[in-house]
Design an enzyme around this catalytic site. Structure first.
Site, PDB file in Angstrom:
ATOM      1  N   LYS A   2       0.830  -1.211   0.000  1.00  0.00           N
ATOM      2  CA  LYS A   2       0.000   0.000   0.000  1.00  0.00           C
ATOM      3  C   LYS A   2       0.859   1.253   0.000  1.00  0.00           C
ATOM      4  O   LYS A   2       0.519   2.231  -0.663  1.00  0.00           O
ATOM      5  CB  LYS A   2      -0.942   0.003   1.204  1.00  0.00           C
ATOM      6  CG  LYS A   2      -2.081  -0.989   1.084  1.00  0.00           C
ATOM      7  CD  LYS A   2      -3.042  -0.839   2.244  1.00  0.00           C
ATOM      8  CE  LYS A   2      -4.145  -1.888   2.221  1.00  0.00           C
ATOM      9  NZ  LYS A   2      -4.859  -1.927   3.515  1.00  0.00           N
ATOM     10  N   LYS A  19      -6.924 -13.730  -8.836  1.00  0.00           N
ATOM     11  CA  LYS A  19      -7.984 -13.857  -7.835  1.00  0.00           C
ATOM     12  C   LYS A  19      -9.195 -13.027  -8.251  1.00  0.00           C
ATOM     13  O   LYS A  19      -9.043 -11.989  -8.882  1.00  0.00           O
ATOM     14  CB  LYS A  19      -7.482 -13.345  -6.475  1.00  0.00           C
ATOM     15  CG  LYS A  19      -7.076 -14.476  -5.536  1.00  0.00           C
ATOM     16  CD  LYS A  19      -6.437 -13.952  -4.283  1.00  0.00           C
ATOM     17  CE  LYS A  19      -7.417 -13.393  -3.267  1.00  0.00           C
ATOM     18  NZ  LYS A  19      -6.787 -13.099  -1.983  1.00  0.00           N
ATOM     19  N   LYS A  29     -12.912  -7.070  -7.038  1.00  0.00           N
ATOM     20  CA  LYS A  29     -13.893  -6.064  -7.441  1.00  0.00           C
ATOM     21  C   LYS A  29     -13.286  -5.008  -8.348  1.00  0.00           C
ATOM     22  O   LYS A  29     -13.995  -4.245  -8.984  1.00  0.00           O
ATOM     23  CB  LYS A  29     -14.541  -5.423  -6.214  1.00  0.00           C
ATOM     24  CG  LYS A  29     -13.629  -4.475  -5.446  1.00  0.00           C
ATOM     25  CD  LYS A  29     -14.390  -3.854  -4.309  1.00  0.00           C
ATOM     26  CE  LYS A  29     -13.471  -3.186  -3.315  1.00  0.00           C
ATOM     27  NZ  LYS A  29     -13.165  -1.804  -3.539  1.00  0.00           N
TER      28      LYS A  29
END
Ligand code: TRP
Length: 324
Positions: free
Chosen positions: A111, A190, A193
């Site tokens: 991140k 994977k 969204k």
């Protein structure tokens, strides 16, 4: 009966991979344990966001998880920022957390590479440890990606106990049987969204579900070995369809008679059957925010009571309780 705590990010879209990995397992846990679930809005602030949309995302997360089976009669559900003890304990724990451990976290590295070196990203696992330890939780249902954070939580608990006196249990993970759900349009990744076409959302209509399953990549099998796309369809079939349906198609596969024109509609139907009541309940809850408000009020009351009692004891141990 163990004390269970888990946090849910108010991320917006919840797909069937999230559902199988999280809430479907929690629904079982709440029948056997004393469970507290929190929508962790404070954690979500570490990702750039639109302040005006946060409220709706929190309501959405509440409605979705309750619709999917979290039962306010059996477990407590509340919103993290409504119980300020989380932030308070988080500060206290920063004073005993080694920075080296924080810097080693995979999620922090990933991140901060995208967002820059923010203290909030670095200290994210401390807030998570505070969530868990505040209720002296013993069992934490999480996905594999959170195991590292749970390990730090145990490091912090041990450090606290050895410095200030035995107080926190060392929380253990409760891993869901690894259902790795892959992207429908690219079974090498994977389900996510952020990749459109890869996922089925809990809110998808029956038509959308049917179409997405129909378009799912299968690719032909090499030497009778299942291709990743087909394996993914079987994973989903096992999770959503009745045992005998799953076994029938497995047998077809093994005897080389599998027809996608039969498998795909059967899978779509199984998913639709499970998701339809969830979608309807979610819509109903969002249309009646009063009910959601009452659920959160009851959950917060319970969480607050435990949090403030434990906080008093923690402060006493740390020498923060003033005696004149
Ligand atoms: N970090 C978790 C996630 O992204 C969410 C979370 C916050 C959590 N606090 C927690 C999970 C406490 C378990 C226990 O999924």
């Amino acid at each position: 009966m163990a004390k269970v705590f888990s946090g849910i990010q108010p991320t917006g879209i919840v797909h069937i991979g999230n559902y199988l990995g999280a809430v479907k397992n929690w629904v079982k846990l709440q029948n056997e344990h004393d469970c507290i679930f929190s929508i962790v809005d404070l954690h979500s602030l570490t990702i750039p966001y639109e302040p005006k949309s946060l409220n709706q995302r929190v309501l959405d997360a509440l409605a979705t998880n309750i619709a999917a089976g979290l039962d306010p009669e059996k477990s407590s559900i509340f919103v993290q920022s409504l119980v300020p003890e989380h932030t308070e304990l988080s500060w206290l724990l920063t004073t005993i957390t080694p920075v080296g451990n924080l810097e080693r976290m995979t999620q922090y590295k990933e991140k901060s590479e995208k967002q820059g070196l923010l203290a909030g990203l670095l200290c994210y696992p401390i807030l998570m440890a505070a969530d868990i330890l505040l209720y002296k939780a013993e069992l934490v249902p999480v996905g594999e990606d959170q195991l590292q954070h749970l390990e730090i939580t145990r490091v912090i608990a041990r450090k606290f106990n050895s410095t200030f006196g035995e107080y926190f249990p060392e929380p253990q993970p409760n891993l869901t049987k690894a259902t790795r759900v892959m992207a429908l349009n690219d079974p090498a990744c994977k389900m996510s969204k952020s990749i459109s076409g890869s996922y089925i959302a809990l809110t998808d209509s029956p038509e959308e579900i049917t179409n997405k399953v129909k378009r799912a990549v299968t690719a032909s099998d090499v030497d009778g070995k299942m291709s990743p796309g087909v394996a993914n369809l079987f994973t989903l079939l096992e999770a959503f369809a009745p045992q005998d349906v799953y076994q029938k198609f497995m047998k077809d596969f093994n005897t080389g008679t599998l027809k996608f024109s039969e498998l795909k509609p059967a899978l779509a139907e199984a998913i639709i059957t499970e998701l339809t009541p969830i979608r309807e309940k979610r819509t109903e809850l969002l249309a009646k925010p009063k009910i959601l408000e009452e659920i959160v009020e009851a959950g917060t009351k319970r969480a607050k009571k435990e949090a403030s009692e434990n906080m008093q004891e923690i402060k006493e141990l740390m020498g923060l309780k003033l005696h004149f």
